[in-house]
Design a protein around this motif. Structure first.
Motif, PDB file in Angstrom:
ATOM      1  N   GLY A  48       0.789  -1.226   0.000  1.00 19.77           N
ATOM      2  CA  GLY A  48       0.000   0.000   0.000  1.00 19.77           C
ATOM      3  C   GLY A  48       0.818   1.271   0.000  1.00 19.77           C
ATOM      4  O   GLY A  48       0.313   2.342   0.344  1.00 19.77           O
ATOM      5  N   VAL A  49       2.101   1.174  -0.392  1.00 22.63           N
ATOM      6  CA  VAL A  49       2.974   2.358  -0.448  1.00 22.63           C
ATOM      7  C   VAL A  49       3.556   2.462  -1.853  1.00 22.63           C
ATOM      8  O   VAL A  49       3.516   1.491  -2.625  1.00 22.63           O
ATOM      9  N   GLY A  88      -2.073  -3.457   6.645  1.00 22.47           N
ATOM     10  CA  GLY A  88      -3.033  -3.227   7.726  1.00 22.47           C
ATOM     11  C   GLY A  88      -2.754  -1.927   8.463  1.00 22.47           C
ATOM     12  O   GLY A  88      -3.686  -1.180   8.801  1.00 22.47           O
ATOM     13  N   ILE A  89      -1.471  -1.635   8.709  1.00 24.41           N
ATOM     14  CA  ILE A  89      -1.119  -0.396   9.409  1.00 24.41           C
ATOM     15  C   ILE A  89      -1.455   0.816   8.542  1.00 24.41           C
ATOM     16  O   ILE A  89      -2.018   1.813   9.028  1.00 24.41           O
ATOM     17  N   VAL A  90      -1.109   0.746   7.250  1.00 29.22           N
ATOM     18  CA  VAL A  90      -1.394   1.860   6.345  1.00 29.22           C
ATOM     19  C   VAL A  90      -2.894   2.098   6.247  1.00 29.22           C
ATOM     20  O   VAL A  90      -3.361   3.253   6.269  1.00 29.22           O
ATOM     21  N   SER A  91      -3.671   1.029   6.152  1.00 30.17           N
ATOM     22  CA  SER A  91      -5.125   1.161   6.029  1.00 30.17           C
ATOM     23  C   SER A  91      -5.735   1.793   7.272  1.00 30.17           C
ATOM     24  O   SER A  91      -6.679   2.578   7.187  1.00 30.17           O
ATOM     25  N   LYS A  92      -5.197   1.456   8.440  1.00 28.99           N
ATOM     26  CA  LYS A  92      -5.794   1.917   9.698  1.00 28.99           C
ATOM     27  C   LYS A  92      -5.233   3.245  10.181  1.00 28.99           C
ATOM     28  O   LYS A  92      -5.969   4.096  10.695  1.00 28.99           O
ATOM     29  N   TYR A  93      -3.915   3.430  10.029  1.00 27.57           N
ATOM     30  CA  TYR A  93      -3.270   4.602  10.621  1.00 27.57           C
ATOM     31  C   TYR A  93      -2.612   5.543   9.613  1.00 27.57           C
ATOM     32  O   TYR A  93      -2.230   6.660   9.966  1.00 27.57           O
ATOM     33  N   GLY A  94      -2.432   5.091   8.363  1.00 25.43           N
ATOM     34  CA  GLY A  94      -1.797   5.929   7.358  1.00 25.43           C
ATOM     35  C   GLY A  94      -0.297   5.701   7.258  1.00 25.43           C
ATOM     36  O   GLY A  94       0.328   5.112   8.144  1.00 25.43           O
ATOM     37  N   ILE A  95       0.279   6.191   6.151  1.00 23.60           N
ATOM     38  CA  ILE A  95       1.704   5.979   5.887  1.00 23.60           C
ATOM     39  C   ILE A  95       2.574   6.687   6.926  1.00 23.60           C
ATOM     40  O   ILE A  95       3.624   6.173   7.332  1.00 23.60           O
ATOM     41  N   GLY A 159      -9.149  -6.891   5.852  1.00 22.78           N
ATOM     42  CA  GLY A 159      -9.630  -8.099   6.522  1.00 22.78           C
ATOM     43  C   GLY A 159      -9.794  -9.259   5.553  1.00 22.78           C
ATOM     44  O   GLY A 159     -10.125  -9.078   4.380  1.00 22.78           O
ATOM     45  N   PHE A 160      -9.588 -10.485   6.056  1.00 13.65           N
ATOM     46  CA  PHE A 160      -9.649 -11.673   5.206  1.00 13.65           C
ATOM     47  C   PHE A 160     -11.027 -11.822   4.567  1.00 13.65           C
ATOM     48  O   PHE A 160     -11.137 -11.994   3.345  1.00 13.65           O
ATOM     49  N   SER A 249       0.313   5.264  21.504  1.00 14.80           N
ATOM     50  CA  SER A 249       0.095   4.038  22.282  1.00 14.80           C
ATOM     51  C   SER A 249      -0.519   2.944  21.420  1.00 14.80           C
ATOM     52  O   SER A 249      -0.233   1.755  21.617  1.00 14.80           O
ATOM     53  N   ASP A 250      -1.345   3.340  20.443  1.00 18.36           N
ATOM     54  CA  ASP A 250      -1.956   2.350  19.554  1.00 18.36           C
ATOM     55  C   ASP A 250      -0.923   1.706  18.635  1.00 18.36           C
ATOM     56  O   ASP A 250      -1.139   0.596  18.137  1.00 18.36           O
ATOM     57  N   LEU A 251       0.193   2.398  18.410  1.00 19.50           N
ATOM     58  CA  LEU A 251       1.196   1.904  17.475  1.00 19.50           C
ATOM     59  C   LEU A 251       2.177   0.935  18.121  1.00 19.50           C
ATOM     60  O   LEU A 251       2.975   0.317  17.415  1.00 19.50           O
ATOM     61  N   LEU A 252       2.140   0.810  19.446  1.00 16.03           N
ATOM     62  CA  LEU A 252       3.075  -0.088  20.125  1.00 16.03           C
ATOM     63  C   LEU A 252       2.897  -1.539  19.685  1.00 16.03           C
ATOM     64  O   LEU A 252       3.875  -2.250  19.423  1.00 16.03           O
ATOM     65  N   ALA A 253       1.642  -1.982  19.603  1.00 15.61           N
ATOM     66  CA  ALA A 253       1.384  -3.379  19.221  1.00 15.61           C
ATOM     67  C   ALA A 253       1.854  -3.683  17.797  1.00 15.61           C
ATOM     68  O   ALA A 253       2.593  -4.654  17.583  1.00 15.61           O
ATOM     69  N   PRO A 254       1.466  -2.879  16.775  1.00 13.10           N
ATOM     70  CA  PRO A 254       1.982  -3.166  15.429  1.00 13.10           C
ATOM     71  C   PRO A 254       3.491  -3.011  15.322  1.00 13.10           C
ATOM     72  O   PRO A 254       4.146  -3.741  14.575  1.00 13.10           O
TER      73      PRO A 254
END
Length: 555
Positions: A48-49, A88-95, A159-160, A249-254
């Motif tokens: 997605g980039v 998934g990260i790009v779709s949810k949070y952006g580049i 999502g699958f 804080s949301d980015l810690l998991a990814p």
């Protein structure tokens, strides 16, 4: 805690460097660069980039890990394993937040290396690794079907089930011309002779032929130029990082997922490289090198990078001996950007989709017969990890897969632990300790503990107290005890107190050095009394006779 030393493999490799090695590294590096060029663009687009993000990553990460990593022959860059995570990260949070995640993951990788966690791969069983690798391969394949068939989908969901739904809904609108180009490219890649693959890689040939076909015949297919406007002609520019406190804080998991997968991929790649080349990598230094690369790449608009198995294998097969070959590969890609970037605008997305599908097919381990030979518990770990990776995400899959694998491991360890009562018919017992023909004294019973005495197997010790209520002395032989944890120590202490309350004595014997240290540090030796801890069974039996003869209840 001791930290890892900082000594890149390049320093040792350059000690005895010569012209012969440079010629070998030069040819191998150019070949790897040819392999990396289409893969880098394809991985970026699938994530997605823009395609240049993949090439910039291959250049910068490839150069830095060669300079600072712990392997002489590994080649790093963007890989297929990251596609699903990045998308998934790009779709949810952006580049912009993907760049922050990559930087944070780099810090985590450096810390892993400094804390000497380079052997982390040993804690991941192969069924789990196979499960999530196959799951990622399936997801890569699904996400490429849009460009492979030329389906009218502007943006693929992450999502699958959403991906499957949109593919089924639009499949009837496939473009025959796109399918012809992509299918021909895929067949060429899969059937390209192995003898030629080392000198002229199949993906590169397919990319060139597909591009020439689309350009010469002016075929109306989506290309890098029509979708991204081509690739910038020049060096990558330096950008600052825009931290977003709202999502940090949301980015810690990814970020942790990127770091974990990067560690596993890079160390697996290094192990395979060692097997192929005969060298030995420094796992902690490799993590440090990968971490620094992932900390620098975001400043140039790059994406996560790790050890690339296909490029590493190509490097070794073509004569690469030192990190110089990976440096050459990075310089080659940089020259391509500077000289031939405008030509990339003609590359059809269908060809890149074919390349990625071939990567997915080769990436997975599809031999069902092999899985059938696994123990049922390992097969379950593989299947659960695979399904969770495909349906949910890699983080959940690894967490639950590791938990299930850990539970099964504990069960196996507990099942291997046993307590055997030693009787006169155990001839080896008496011959070994030079007391042949002598019975265990009346009023005494001896047991041998085998395996691991840990939290999952202490019930064996608890059963000893009630087995022979008439015995005044209980001897536990520990020379086959391979592991003792805190729960096991507490179980021995509880058994000792229970026997003392009944006017009986516990005697331990034959403990190894580590077990003896643990018992002493935990205070068990002091609690029982030094006389009741004997070096071997012979002295333990002699001590038991003395206690019984003297009428001593407990020592």
């Amino acid at each position: 805690m001791a930290t890892a030393r900082f000594r890149p493999a390049l320093l040792d490799a350059l000690r005895h460097y010569n012209k012969t090695l440079f010629r070998q590294d030069l040819m191998a590096g150019i070949t790897v660069g040819i392999v990396a060029l289409p893969l880098a663009m394809a991985f970026a687009i699938a994530s997605g980039v823009p395609p240049q993000a993949g090439i910039f990553t291959a250049v910068i990460a490839g150069l830095l890990t060669a300079l600072l990593g712990g392997s002489k022959t590994c080649v790093s860059g963007p890989t297929g394993a990251f596609i699903v995570i990045i998308y998934g990260i790009v779709s949810k949070y952006g580049i912009a937040n993907l760049i922050i995640c990559t930087f944070m993951a780099g810090i985590m990788l450096v810390l892993m290396g400094l804390l000497r966690l380079g052997q982390v791969i040993k804690f991941f069983p192969m069924p789990l690794i196979t499960g999530f690798t196959n799951g990622i391969a399936v997801l890569i394949l699904l996400t490429q079907l849009k460009d492979f068939f030329g389906l009218p989908i502007s943006n693929m969901p992450s999502g699958f089930f959403a991906v499957v739904d949109i593919l089924l809904a639009t499949f009837s609108q496939l473009d025959p011309l796109t399918l012809a180009i992509s299918a021909a490219s895929l067949l060429l890649i899969l059937l390209w002779p192995k003898a030629l693959n080392q000198k002229l890689p199949g993906p590169f040939v397919a990319l060139v032929l597909a591009t020439l076909t689309v350009a010469l015949f002016s075929l109306p297919l989506p290309t890098i130029g029509s979708k991204f406007g081509g690739i910038p002609h020049g060096l990558p520019s330096l950008h600052g990082l825009a931290f977003d406190p709202e999502h940090l804080s949301d980015l810690l998991a990814p970020a942790f997922t990127i770091a974990l997968l990067g560690a596993i991929e890079s160390l697996l790649c290094a192990v395979v490289a060692d097997n192929m080349s005969g060298d030995k990598h420094d796992a902690n230094q490799e993590l440090i090198g990968q971490g620094i690369a992932n900390m620098v790449v975001p400043f140039f608009g790059g994406i996560p990078a790790t050890g690339a198995l296909a490029r590493t294998a190509t490097n070794i097969r073509n004569g690469g001996k030192t990190p110089v070959s990976a440096i050459v590969h990075a310089v080659f890609l940089l020259l391509v950007i500077l000289v031939a970037a405008p030509l990339a605008a003609y590359i059809p997305l269908a060809a890149l989709a074919a390349i990625l599908i071939s990567v997915a097919l080769k990436m997975g381990d599809w031999d069902i017969r092999k899985a059938a030979q696994f123990p049922k518990q390992d097969t379950l770990v593989l299947v659960v990890t695979f399904v969770l990776t495909v349906v949910f995400d890699l983080t959940i899959a690894v967490q639950i897969g590791l938990m299930i694998a850990a539970v099964f491991f504990i069960q196996r360890m507990a099942g291997s632990t046993s307590v055997q009562e030693l009787r006169a018919e155990h001839q080896m017992l008496y011959e070994r300790h030079s007391i042949a023909g002598k019975q265990v004294p009346a009023g005494c019973v001896a047991y041998r503990i085998e395996g691991a005495l840990f939290f999952g197997a202490t019930d064996h010790v608890e059963e000893i107290a009630g087995a022979h209520p008439e015995a005044r002395i209980i001897i536990l032989q520990l020379h086959r005890l391979v592991m003792l944890d805190t729960t096991g120590l507490l179980a021995l202490s509880a058994l000792n107190r229970h026997l003392q309350e009944q006017g009986r004595t516990l005697v331990l014997c034959g403990a190894g050095t580590e077990v003896t240290k643990l018992m002493s540090a935990a205070g068990l030796a002091q609690e029982m009394g030094s006389r009741n801890i004997q070096p071997d069974l012979t002295t333990a039996l002699q001590h038991a006779e003395q206690l019984l003869t003297a009428g001593v209840v407990w020592g």
